[in-house]
Design a protein around this motif. Structure first.
Motif, PDB file in Angstrom:
ATOM      1  N   TYR A  25     -91.626  -3.865-106.363  1.00 51.61           N
ATOM      2  CA  TYR A  25     -92.490  -2.821-106.890  1.00 51.61           C
ATOM      3  C   TYR A  25     -93.449  -2.317-105.809  1.00 51.61           C
ATOM      4  O   TYR A  25     -93.797  -3.041-104.879  1.00 51.61           O
ATOM      5  N   GLY A  26     -93.905  -1.077-105.988  1.00 47.70           N
ATOM      6  CA  GLY A  26     -95.084  -0.610-105.276  1.00 47.70           C
ATOM      7  C   GLY A  26     -96.294  -1.022-106.086  1.00 47.70           C
ATOM      8  O   GLY A  26     -96.213  -1.148-107.313  1.00 47.70           O
ATOM      9  N   CYS A  27     -97.427  -1.250-105.433  1.00 50.70           N
ATOM     10  CA  CYS A  27     -98.579  -1.771-106.174  1.00 50.70           C
ATOM     11  C   CYS A  27     -99.894  -1.159-105.702  1.00 50.70           C
ATOM     12  O   CYS A  27    -100.244  -1.213-104.523  1.00 50.70           O
ATOM     13  N   ALA A  28    -100.613  -0.583-106.640  1.00 48.27           N
ATOM     14  CA  ALA A  28    -102.009  -0.180-106.433  1.00 48.27           C
ATOM     15  C   ALA A  28    -102.864  -1.226-107.118  1.00 48.27           C
ATOM     16  O   ALA A  28    -102.553  -1.656-108.222  1.00 48.27           O
ATOM     17  N   PHE A  29    -103.921  -1.667-106.449  1.00 51.01           N
ATOM     18  CA  PHE A  29    -104.798  -2.634-107.096  1.00 51.01           C
ATOM     19  C   PHE A  29    -106.251  -2.315-106.797  1.00 51.01           C
ATOM     20  O   PHE A  29    -106.571  -1.694-105.786  1.00 51.01           O
ATOM     21  N   LYS A  50     -92.517  -6.306 -95.521  1.00 50.44           N
ATOM     22  CA  LYS A  50     -93.224  -5.552 -94.492  1.00 50.44           C
ATOM     23  C   LYS A  50     -93.384  -4.081 -94.838  1.00 50.44           C
ATOM     24  O   LYS A  50     -94.417  -3.459 -94.540  1.00 50.44           O
ATOM     25  N   ASP A  51     -92.370  -3.490 -95.459  1.00 47.64           N
ATOM     26  CA  ASP A  51     -92.394  -2.053 -95.738  1.00 47.64           C
ATOM     27  C   ASP A  51     -92.885  -1.739 -97.149  1.00 47.64           C
ATOM     28  O   ASP A  51     -92.657  -0.640 -97.658  1.00 47.64           O
ATOM     29  N   CYS A  52     -93.569  -2.687 -97.779  1.00 46.86           N
ATOM     30  CA  CYS A  52     -93.991  -2.477 -99.166  1.00 46.86           C
ATOM     31  C   CYS A  52     -95.047  -1.376 -99.270  1.00 46.86           C
ATOM     32  O   CYS A  52     -95.783  -1.097 -98.329  1.00 46.86           O
ATOM     33  N   SER A  53     -95.102  -0.779-100.435  1.00 47.89           N
ATOM     34  CA  SER A  53     -96.109   0.242-100.727  1.00 47.89           C
ATOM     35  C   SER A  53     -97.245  -0.426-101.491  1.00 47.89           C
ATOM     36  O   SER A  53     -97.080  -0.838-102.646  1.00 47.89           O
ATOM     37  N   ILE A  54     -98.397  -0.553-100.839  1.00 48.31           N
ATOM     38  CA  ILE A  54     -99.538  -1.219-101.459  1.00 48.31           C
ATOM     39  C   ILE A  54    -100.834  -0.592-100.958  1.00 48.31           C
ATOM     40  O   ILE A  54    -100.998  -0.373 -99.753  1.00 48.31           O
ATOM     41  N   ILE A  55    -101.739  -0.276-101.888  1.00 48.82           N
ATOM     42  CA  ILE A  55    -103.031   0.322-101.540  1.00 48.82           C
ATOM     43  C   ILE A  55    -104.091  -0.295-102.448  1.00 48.82           C
ATOM     44  O   ILE A  55    -103.865  -0.489-103.642  1.00 48.82           O
TER      45      ILE A  55
END
Length: 246
Positions: A25-29, A50-55
């Motif tokens: 999953y991509g994850c915003a937290f 390494k290439d995960c989408s996280i902000i």
């Protein structure tokens, strides 16, 4: 799929974020103010993928204006969300006779108003996608806990809120469930659970052990999946078999 997790910088919240990243999953937290902890969550996520989408987003969820601003930015950054995890919460313990208005208000606004604001802010998004998974984190204190009238009330209210959402939006393929957490050693529990209470937990919990953030995260992850589509309005105890606050 992308998921929005409140309070994802430490403890159970971090465990949930890392599980979502591990599953692709991509994850915003969000985090309340500890930038270093938020950065550490991102660092660990990058080690997993390494290439995960996280902000991460700094947010005081007791303030509706901050919630609306963060959600607007997160939707711009990620484009789409399929799941929400209402995890962020605070403690301000005191016996009822000496509990101040501020202690009551701060906990209720963060722990109950906050999930309401965040859920309301994402509901139209889920409705337009005809899919949504909402998971809210509660506590054994929801059944009453000495010295925690504010916290217990907020967590009990969260169950009623979740089950109302389940009834209103289940027909729209949006599910809403609660995961009740037992004693999991985190920064917050270490600060608020003394040795005597820890011993009581070990004596009364049927599994005779404490939980792990990863075990909570596994349950939360399952509830975000397509396979969990017929689980709605439920209160899942991940507590080692203990069903009340010791």
């Amino acid at each position: 799929m992308n998921v929005f997790v409140t309070g994802g910088s430490r403890g159970i919240g971090r465990g949930i974020v890392l599980k979502m990243i591990k599953e692709g999953y991509g994850c915003a937290f969000t985090y309340a103010g500890n930038v270093e902890a938020a950065e550490e969550t991102i660092r660990q996520a990058k080690e997993i993928r390494k290439d995960c989408s996280i902000i991460s987003y700094k947010m005081d969820q007791s303030k509706v204006s901050e919630v609306e601003s963060v959600l607007e930015n997160a939707i711009k950054d990620f484009g789409d969300f399929g799941a929400l995890v209402n995890n962020a919460a605070i403690l301000k313990d005191n016996v009822l006779a000496f509990m101040s208005d501020e202690e009551w208000d701060d906990v209720i606004k963060t722990n109950l108003y906050g999930p309401f604001y965040v859920t309301r802010g994402l509901l139209m998004h889920f409705l337009s996608n005809k899919f949504g998974r909402i998971i809210s984190i509660s506590s054994l204190s929801q059944g009453g806990s000495s010295g925690q009238a504010n916290y217990a009330a907020s967590k009990a209210g969260l169950v009623a809120l979740s089950q109302t959402i389940a009834r209103e939006y289940g027909p729209k393929k949006i599910t809403s469930n609660v995961v009740v957490v037992g004693y999991v050693p985190t920064d917050m529990t270490k600060e608020n659970m003394n040795n005597e209470l820890s011993k009581i937990w070990m004596d009364y919990c049927p599994t005779r052990r404490v939980g792990k953030p990863e075990e909570i995260a596994d349950a939360v992850y399952y509830l975000t999946t397509e396979n969990a589509g017929f689980i709605n309005g439920e209160v899942l105890h991940v507590t080692g078999g203990l069903t009340y606050a010791p």
